[in-house]
Design a protein around this motif. Sequence first.
Motif, PDB file in Angstrom:
ATOM      1  N   PRO A  55      -4.375  35.354  -0.329  1.00  0.00           N
ATOM      2  CA  PRO A  55      -4.051  34.018   0.181  1.00  0.00           C
ATOM      3  C   PRO A  55      -3.285  34.040   1.499  1.00  0.00           C
ATOM      4  CG  PRO A  55      -2.628  34.584  -1.655  1.00  0.00           C
ATOM      5  CD  PRO A  55      -3.647  35.679  -1.568  1.00  0.00           C
ATOM      6  N   GLU A  56      -2.551  35.123   1.779  1.00  0.00           N
ATOM      7  CA  GLU A  56      -1.766  35.201   3.014  1.00  0.00           C
ATOM      8  C   GLU A  56      -1.900  36.595   3.622  1.00  0.00           C
ATOM      9  OE1 GLU A  56       2.250  33.992   2.368  1.00  0.00           O
ATOM     10  OE2 GLU A  56       1.706  32.013   1.599  1.00  0.00           O
ATOM     11  N   PRO A  57      -3.089  36.941   4.070  1.00  0.00           N
ATOM     12  CA  PRO A  57      -3.276  38.275   4.640  1.00  0.00           C
ATOM     13  C   PRO A  57      -2.555  38.427   5.970  1.00  0.00           C
ATOM     14  CG  PRO A  57      -5.226  36.941   5.000  1.00  0.00           C
ATOM     15  CD  PRO A  57      -4.319  36.134   4.124  1.00  0.00           C
ATOM     16  N   ALA A  58      -2.011  39.618   6.207  1.00  0.00           N
ATOM     17  CA  ALA A  58      -1.375  39.877   7.497  1.00  0.00           C
ATOM     18  C   ALA A  58      -2.423  39.888   8.602  1.00  0.00           C
ATOM     19  CB  ALA A  58      -0.629  41.209   7.445  1.00  0.00           C
ATOM     20  N   GLN A  59      -3.610  40.374   8.278  1.00  0.00           N
ATOM     21  CA  GLN A  59      -4.689  40.393   9.261  1.00  0.00           C
ATOM     22  C   GLN A  59      -5.038  38.956   9.642  1.00  0.00           C
ATOM     23  OE1 GLN A  59      -7.975  42.947   8.277  1.00  0.00           O
ATOM     24  NE2 GLN A  59      -9.427  41.788   9.518  1.00  0.00           N
ATOM     25  N   GLY A  60      -5.233  38.710  10.909  1.00  0.00           N
ATOM     26  CA  GLY A  60      -5.517  37.361  11.410  1.00  0.00           C
ATOM     27  C   GLY A  60      -4.289  36.618  11.857  1.00  0.00           C
ATOM     28  N   ARG A  61      -3.102  37.134  11.443  1.00  0.00           N
ATOM     29  CA  ARG A  61      -1.816  36.575  11.884  1.00  0.00           C
ATOM     30  C   ARG A  61      -1.711  35.064  11.713  1.00  0.00           C
ATOM     31  NH1 ARG A  61      -1.421  39.297  17.699  1.00  0.00           N
ATOM     32  NH2 ARG A  61      -3.681  39.057  17.561  1.00  0.00           N
ATOM     33  N   GLY A  62      -2.295  34.556  10.628  1.00  0.00           N
ATOM     34  CA  GLY A  62      -2.129  33.148  10.272  1.00  0.00           C
ATOM     35  C   GLY A  62      -2.956  32.167  11.060  1.00  0.00           C
ATOM     36  N   LEU A  63      -3.795  32.671  11.958  1.00  0.00           N
ATOM     37  CA  LEU A  63      -4.565  31.754  12.804  1.00  0.00           C
ATOM     38  C   LEU A  63      -5.494  30.869  11.975  1.00  0.00           C
ATOM     39  CD1 LEU A  63      -5.363  30.947  15.718  1.00  0.00           C
ATOM     40  CD2 LEU A  63      -7.186  32.664  15.563  1.00  0.00           C
ATOM     41  N   GLY A  64      -5.391  29.540  12.193  1.00  0.00           N
ATOM     42  CA  GLY A  64      -6.282  28.588  11.545  1.00  0.00           C
ATOM     43  C   GLY A  64      -5.900  28.191  10.138  1.00  0.00           C
ATOM     44  N   ARG A  65      -4.775  28.715   9.640  1.00  0.00           N
ATOM     45  CA  ARG A  65      -4.420  28.433   8.244  1.00  0.00           C
ATOM     46  C   ARG A  65      -3.214  27.505   8.111  1.00  0.00           C
ATOM     47  NH1 ARG A  65      -4.398  34.240   7.665  1.00  0.00           N
ATOM     48  NH2 ARG A  65      -2.355  34.126   6.675  1.00  0.00           N
ATOM     49  N   GLY A  66      -2.646  27.085   9.219  1.00  0.00           N
ATOM     50  CA  GLY A  66      -1.429  26.280   9.149  1.00  0.00           C
ATOM     51  C   GLY A  66      -1.616  24.970   8.417  1.00  0.00           C
ATOM     52  N   THR A  67      -2.691  24.253   8.707  1.00  0.00           N
ATOM     53  CA  THR A  67      -2.932  22.952   8.080  1.00  0.00           C
ATOM     54  C   THR A  67      -3.930  23.037   6.932  1.00  0.00           C
ATOM     55  OG1 THR A  67      -4.623  22.478   9.748  1.00  0.00           O
ATOM     56  CG2 THR A  67      -2.388  21.669  10.180  1.00  0.00           C
ATOM     57  N   MET A  68      -4.701  24.122   6.875  1.00  0.00           N
ATOM     58  CA  MET A  68      -5.716  24.272   5.814  1.00  0.00           C
ATOM     59  C   MET A  68      -5.632  25.695   5.251  1.00  0.00           C
ATOM     60  SD  MET A  68      -8.945  22.190   7.488  1.00  0.00           S
ATOM     61  CE  MET A  68      -9.772  21.906   5.934  1.00  0.00           C
ATOM     62  N   PRO A  69      -4.597  25.972   4.452  1.00  0.00           N
ATOM     63  CA  PRO A  69      -4.417  27.334   3.932  1.00  0.00           C
ATOM     64  C   PRO A  69      -5.544  27.788   3.016  1.00  0.00           C
ATOM     65  CG  PRO A  69      -2.916  25.795   2.855  1.00  0.00           C
ATOM     66  CD  PRO A  69      -3.532  25.066   3.993  1.00  0.00           C
ATOM     67  N   GLN A  70      -6.326  26.833   2.484  1.00  0.00           N
ATOM     68  CA  GLN A  70      -7.436  27.200   1.598  1.00  0.00           C
ATOM     69  C   GLN A  70      -8.543  27.945   2.320  1.00  0.00           C
ATOM     70  OE1 GLN A  70      -6.451  24.118   2.504  1.00  0.00           O
ATOM     71  NE2 GLN A  70      -6.615  22.655   0.804  1.00  0.00           N
ATOM     72  N   THR A  71      -8.475  28.004   3.646  1.00  0.00           N
ATOM     73  CA  THR A  71      -9.556  28.637   4.393  1.00  0.00           C
ATOM     74  C   THR A  71      -9.694  30.122   4.077  1.00  0.00           C
ATOM     75  OG1 THR A  71      -7.999  28.753   6.245  1.00  0.00           O
ATOM     76  CG2 THR A  71      -9.671  27.017   6.311  1.00  0.00           C
ATOM     77  N   THR A  72      -8.661  30.761   3.551  1.00  0.00           N
ATOM     78  CA  THR A  72      -8.839  32.155   3.132  1.00  0.00           C
ATOM     79  C   THR A  72      -9.793  32.229   1.935  1.00  0.00           C
ATOM     80  OG1 THR A  72      -6.790  31.973   1.839  1.00  0.00           O
ATOM     81  CG2 THR A  72      -6.641  33.010   4.014  1.00  0.00           C
ATOM     82  N   THR A  73      -9.632  31.316   0.985  1.00  0.00           N
ATOM     83  CA  THR A  73     -10.544  31.266  -0.163  1.00  0.00           C
ATOM     84  C   THR A  73     -11.960  30.959   0.304  1.00  0.00           C
ATOM     85  OG1 THR A  73      -8.763  30.497  -1.610  1.00  0.00           O
ATOM     86  CG2 THR A  73     -11.018  30.159  -2.376  1.00  0.00           C
ATOM     87  N   TRP A  74     -12.090  29.990   1.194  1.00  0.00           N
ATOM     88  CA  TRP A  74     -13.422  29.624   1.677  1.00  0.00           C
ATOM     89  C   TRP A  74     -14.068  30.786   2.428  1.00  0.00           C
ATOM     90  CZ3 TRP A  74     -11.224  24.511   4.078  1.00  0.00           C
ATOM     91  CH2 TRP A  74     -10.785  23.680   3.034  1.00  0.00           C
ATOM     92  N   SER A  75     -13.264  31.541   3.157  1.00  0.00           N
ATOM     93  CA  SER A  75     -13.796  32.717   3.852  1.00  0.00           C
ATOM     94  C   SER A  75     -14.345  33.726   2.846  1.00  0.00           C
ATOM     95  CB  SER A  75     -12.700  33.367   4.701  1.00  0.00           C
ATOM     96  OG  SER A  75     -12.240  32.499   5.710  1.00  0.00           O
ATOM     97  N   THR A  76     -13.643  33.895   1.736  1.00  0.00           N
ATOM     98  CA  THR A  76     -14.108  34.813   0.702  1.00  0.00           C
ATOM     99  C   THR A  76     -15.407  34.323   0.085  1.00  0.00           C
ATOM    100  OG1 THR A  76     -11.849  35.560   0.255  1.00  0.00           O
ATOM    101  CG2 THR A  76     -13.484  35.912  -1.490  1.00  0.00           C
ATOM    102  N   VAL A  77     -15.530  33.021  -0.102  1.00  0.00           N
ATOM    103  CA  VAL A  77     -16.791  32.459  -0.609  1.00  0.00           C
ATOM    104  C   VAL A  77     -17.923  32.737   0.382  1.00  0.00           C
ATOM    105  CG1 VAL A  77     -17.997  30.322  -1.223  1.00  0.00           C
ATOM    106  CG2 VAL A  77     -15.655  30.706  -2.005  1.00  0.00           C
ATOM    107  N   MET A  78     -17.648  32.687   1.671  1.00  0.00           N
ATOM    108  CA  MET A  78     -18.662  33.021   2.669  1.00  0.00           C
ATOM    109  C   MET A  78     -19.117  34.469   2.504  1.00  0.00           C
ATOM    110  SD  MET A  78     -19.435  30.418   4.617  1.00  0.00           S
ATOM    111  CE  MET A  78     -20.076  31.127   6.120  1.00  0.00           C
ATOM    112  N   ALA A  79     -18.185  35.361   2.235  1.00  0.00           N
ATOM    113  CA  ALA A  79     -18.542  36.770   2.025  1.00  0.00           C
ATOM    114  C   ALA A  79     -19.393  36.930   0.769  1.00  0.00           C
ATOM    115  CB  ALA A  79     -17.276  37.624   1.931  1.00  0.00           C
ATOM    116  N   ILE A  80     -19.073  36.167  -0.278  1.00  0.00           N
ATOM    117  CA  ILE A  80     -19.867  36.206  -1.508  1.00  0.00           C
ATOM    118  C   ILE A  80     -21.290  35.737  -1.226  1.00  0.00           C
ATOM    119  CG2 ILE A  80     -20.138  35.178  -3.809  1.00  0.00           C
ATOM    120  CD1 ILE A  80     -17.007  35.000  -3.836  1.00  0.00           C
TER     121      ILE A  80
END
Length: 210
Positions: free
Chosen positions: A112-137
Amino acid sequence: MPEFTPLFMDQLHDLFRWRRDVRHFRRDPVPEPVLDELLRVACLAPSVGLSEPWRFVRVDDPRRRDAVRQDFTRCNADALSDRTGADALRYARLKLAGLDDAPHHIAVLSHPEPAQGRGLGRGTMPQTTTWSTVMAIHTFWLAATAVGVGVGWVSIIDPERVRAILDVDPTLELVAYLCVGYPAEVASTPELERRGWERRAPERREWIRR
């Protein structure tokens, strides 16, 4: 940028049509080089801030696999008990997982809070890490379909219990538990549609305009 031919586009559309949620598997394993290549392709998926939050876990231990199977049985029974009448009968007839026959079980987790990417794009929509994982699936799923390998997403499980069964980093979020193997049968339409559970809605293919 490569030029994609009309023939390629037709084949791509066929790939989308034939990608199915597989629940009936042959038991012969997928060769290791094929599985490794599917993982490499999955990691080409886009991710918020180039964070690549996904973690793919091969579940090979028979005891862990059996524990996940028991959790599915428990959750499925609970889901059935919430239904009544004809709806319960229809539900009971569905095959909702390929856990018994699929030669490979793969859990996909997300940081949910990977160091890689340094938080870019997750400030207002933190769920984007989950959605990114769904894209990989989804990328894994399409790549698997392209080489004749089936994938089934088992969602009728308790994510916290399964995460404990797998003994993984407790900060990781369980996003998917996948059954992977060669399909025992293939079809270009969803099994739930073929069994009369639901059908696609044509209106979903129209733009909503505001």
